[in-house]
Write an enzyme that holds these catalytic residues in place. Sequence first.
Site, PDB file in Angstrom:
ATOM      1  N   MET A 117       0.879  -1.171   0.000  1.00 18.72           N
ATOM      2  CA  MET A 117       0.000   0.000   0.000  1.00 18.72           C
ATOM      3  C   MET A 117       0.910   1.213   0.000  1.00 18.72           C
ATOM      4  O   MET A 117       1.778   1.360   0.865  1.00 18.72           O
ATOM      5  CB  MET A 117      -0.925  -0.011   1.217  1.00 18.72           C
ATOM      6  N   GLU A 118       0.628   2.080  -0.971  1.00 23.13           N
ATOM      7  CA  GLU A 118       1.526   3.182  -1.295  1.00 23.13           C
ATOM      8  C   GLU A 118       1.383   4.359  -0.335  1.00 23.13           C
ATOM      9  O   GLU A 118       1.279   5.500  -0.772  1.00 23.13           O
ATOM     10  CB  GLU A 118       1.266   3.619  -2.732  1.00 23.13           C
ATOM     11  N   ASN A 119       1.350   4.117   0.954  1.00 24.90           N
ATOM     12  CA  ASN A 119       1.203   5.220   1.897  1.00 24.90           C
ATOM     13  C   ASN A 119       2.390   6.182   1.739  1.00 24.90           C
ATOM     14  O   ASN A 119       3.533   5.748   1.747  1.00 24.90           O
ATOM     15  CB  ASN A 119       1.079   4.666   3.306  1.00 24.90           C
TER      16      ASN A 119
ATOM     17  N   HIS B  22       6.170  -0.943  -8.178  1.00 25.60           N
ATOM     18  CA  HIS B  22       4.753  -0.572  -8.261  1.00 25.60           C
ATOM     19  C   HIS B  22       4.388   0.443  -7.165  1.00 25.60           C
ATOM     20  O   HIS B  22       3.817   1.502  -7.449  1.00 25.60           O
ATOM     21  CB  HIS B  22       3.879  -1.830  -8.155  1.00 25.60           C
ATOM     22  N   GLU B  23       4.728   0.115  -5.929  1.00 28.67           N
ATOM     23  CA  GLU B  23       4.353   1.021  -4.830  1.00 28.67           C
ATOM     24  C   GLU B  23       5.065   2.363  -4.967  1.00 28.67           C
ATOM     25  O   GLU B  23       4.490   3.418  -4.712  1.00 28.67           O
ATOM     26  CB  GLU B  23       4.655   0.381  -3.471  1.00 28.67           C
TER      27      GLU B  23
ATOM     28  N   HIS C  20       3.466   4.718  -7.427  1.00 30.38           N
ATOM     29  CA  HIS C  20       2.298   5.417  -6.877  1.00 30.38           C
ATOM     30  C   HIS C  20       2.672   6.775  -6.264  1.00 30.38           C
ATOM     31  O   HIS C  20       1.793   7.608  -6.037  1.00 30.38           O
ATOM     32  CB  HIS C  20       1.633   4.576  -5.786  1.00 30.38           C
TER      33      HIS C  20
ATOM     34  N   GLU D  89      -4.289   2.840 -10.667  1.00 33.73           N
ATOM     35  CA  GLU D  89      -3.650   1.527 -10.803  1.00 33.73           C
ATOM     36  C   GLU D  89      -3.151   1.211 -12.209  1.00 33.73           C
ATOM     37  O   GLU D  89      -2.116   0.586 -12.364  1.00 33.73           O
ATOM     38  CB  GLU D  89      -4.598   0.436 -10.309  1.00 33.73           C
TER      39      GLU D  89
ATOM     40  N   ASP E  95     -14.435  -1.680  -3.498  1.00 35.53           N
ATOM     41  CA  ASP E  95     -13.591  -2.872  -3.642  1.00 35.53           C
ATOM     42  C   ASP E  95     -13.983  -3.701  -4.864  1.00 35.53           C
ATOM     43  O   ASP E  95     -13.181  -4.491  -5.368  1.00 35.53           O
ATOM     44  CB  ASP E  95     -13.671  -3.752  -2.382  1.00 35.53           C
TER      45      ASP E  95
ATOM     46  N   TYR F 113      -5.947  -2.488 -13.270  1.00 36.24           N
ATOM     47  CA  TYR F 113      -4.485  -2.570 -13.308  1.00 36.24           C
ATOM     48  C   TYR F 113      -3.981  -2.843 -14.733  1.00 36.24           C
ATOM     49  O   TYR F 113      -3.200  -2.069 -15.287  1.00 36.24           O
ATOM     50  CB  TYR F 113      -3.989  -3.695 -12.386  1.00 36.24           C
TER      51      TYR F 113
END
Length: 586
Positions: free
Chosen positions: A245-247, A270-271, A274, A293, A351, A359
Amino acid sequence: MTHVALDLAVDFSAKRLAGTATLDLQARPGASEIILDDKGLEIAAITTPDGKPLAYAVGATDAILGAPLTIRIGAARKIVIRYKSAPESGALQWLSPEQTAGKKHPYLLSQGQAIENRSWIPTQDSPGVRQTWEAKIRVPAALTAVMSAPKAGEPVTRGESRTFSYKMNKPVAPYLIAIAVGDLAFRDLGPRTGVWTEPAMLDLAAAELADTEKMVAAAEALFGPYQWGRYDLLVLPPSFPFGGMENPTLTFLTPTFIAGDKSLTSLIAHELAHSWSGNLATNATWADFWLNEGMTTYATTRIVEAVYGPKVAAQQIALGIDAMNSAVTDNGGPSGADTRLHIDLKGRSPDDGLTDIAYEKGAAFLRTIELAVGRERFDVWLKGWFSRHMFQPVTTSIFLADLRQHLIKGEPALEAKLQLDRWVDQPGVPDNIAPADAQAFAQVDSAVTAFKSGKQPDAATWTSWTTDEKLRFLTRIDQRQPTKRLAALDQAFNLARAGNNEVRFAFLTLSVAARFDPAVPALEQFLLVQGRRKFVRPLITALAEDKTWGRPIAARVYAKARPLYHPVTTRDLDKLGLIAPAPLRP
Ligand SMILES: [Zn+2]
């Protein structure tokens, strides 16, 4: 809402965060109320900063969205909400010491995307909102709190507790506020990159993440300067529901990417990507999720190409196109409404849009544009896109307008060739798609053909293959194999207990389809040691749908595994009715 200041204590025994959220508001002159999102919060009081009470009401609860929290603000433009999160908060997972690597201390982790943060922060929980934020977090003195923001000063210890301070000065969407609390250690990976994890995991994690600094440099060359200061990673306990998760400033990662040979580190690319697509230019609504995505999946293969070379990238693109085609099949075929990039989520959970349409069809769309205009011209547009929409929400129509203004520039032949509206609004995959490189897996593809006529790859060949090549083989052979062929594969290559979790998952998928009994102990073990939704949801679902052979296995495993899984995972799996009655979640 322009700024949120959290002041919260972490209570592991009650499984609650408790304290205050202070919100700065921007309002039209004369505006007298604000409506926030609230999912199960226990609100004690809402006041102005000097303590004057403000009237509020919690409306009817919607199972997906939670409830509207309407506050009569009057002339107040700063409000203080005193509250507690519920023990069943959908964003938070509370792990017992046994569920951690160190086994000594409890652990808390959050997952805000898509609409979970409203279960621990009273907020306008829409990706179309941007706010700056800060937090003071009080935890037991032995533990460390990390968040998706730069730290604001050193932690302060007082008696049994320690208080950590974080401050994010760049405006971000509310779903990007994240927290983790545990027995955490840190190691530098490079001048502005580093890894947080439990001490027992630090060596493994740091070794696997050795290419991070190189990736940041490659990403900056492609997409423009990195805007967030540090890029750190947090390797979580195995119950974390997602790959990553790209926090902002602190990517959250599953430990299941650790393969010992850096073969699954495209997840990091990938992250990291983001940091541009998603965190800088953010989908304004979850119906625009493909902008987060799809663009990131495209950007991932560009980073992978720069760091690991064109062959690796070409292979990952080919695997992605296979995943896209499976997603089309799974979502109603080429005319299925959910195979559109710009999806209709009215009355549904966001979701539902979390599929390989967003993606991989999204990435294929961008590759198709790149192929049509040439890489050089496309890259100029791409960098421009990020700088034009930095720290802003973006919609599909903003994307199309930008593309027409800055890339197509009124060329009728190019406009006709691209079929932009067809790509975003129509189901299925347009026929102008940039094809996969047919040679990317030439050797593996001939092994797949040979397998069909009974010939298994020899050990030397199998060992020489990369992880992507093994995955191509396992996902391209007929997915309904006789058990004796699976037995031969497993005996030769030890696949049911493969150290690489993606390879293991691909083989266990074949095993469930074939009712391959000898793999069941390894399957059970896999489902009990990690809770990554990508792995556990399809396996448990496939087992549950096999009413005679699989369902009893699914019921037995899920009863044991459920406490390990995050709420975003159990919410789906509970619907299978394996544990009766299904536990209630607000
Ligand atoms: Zn992503």
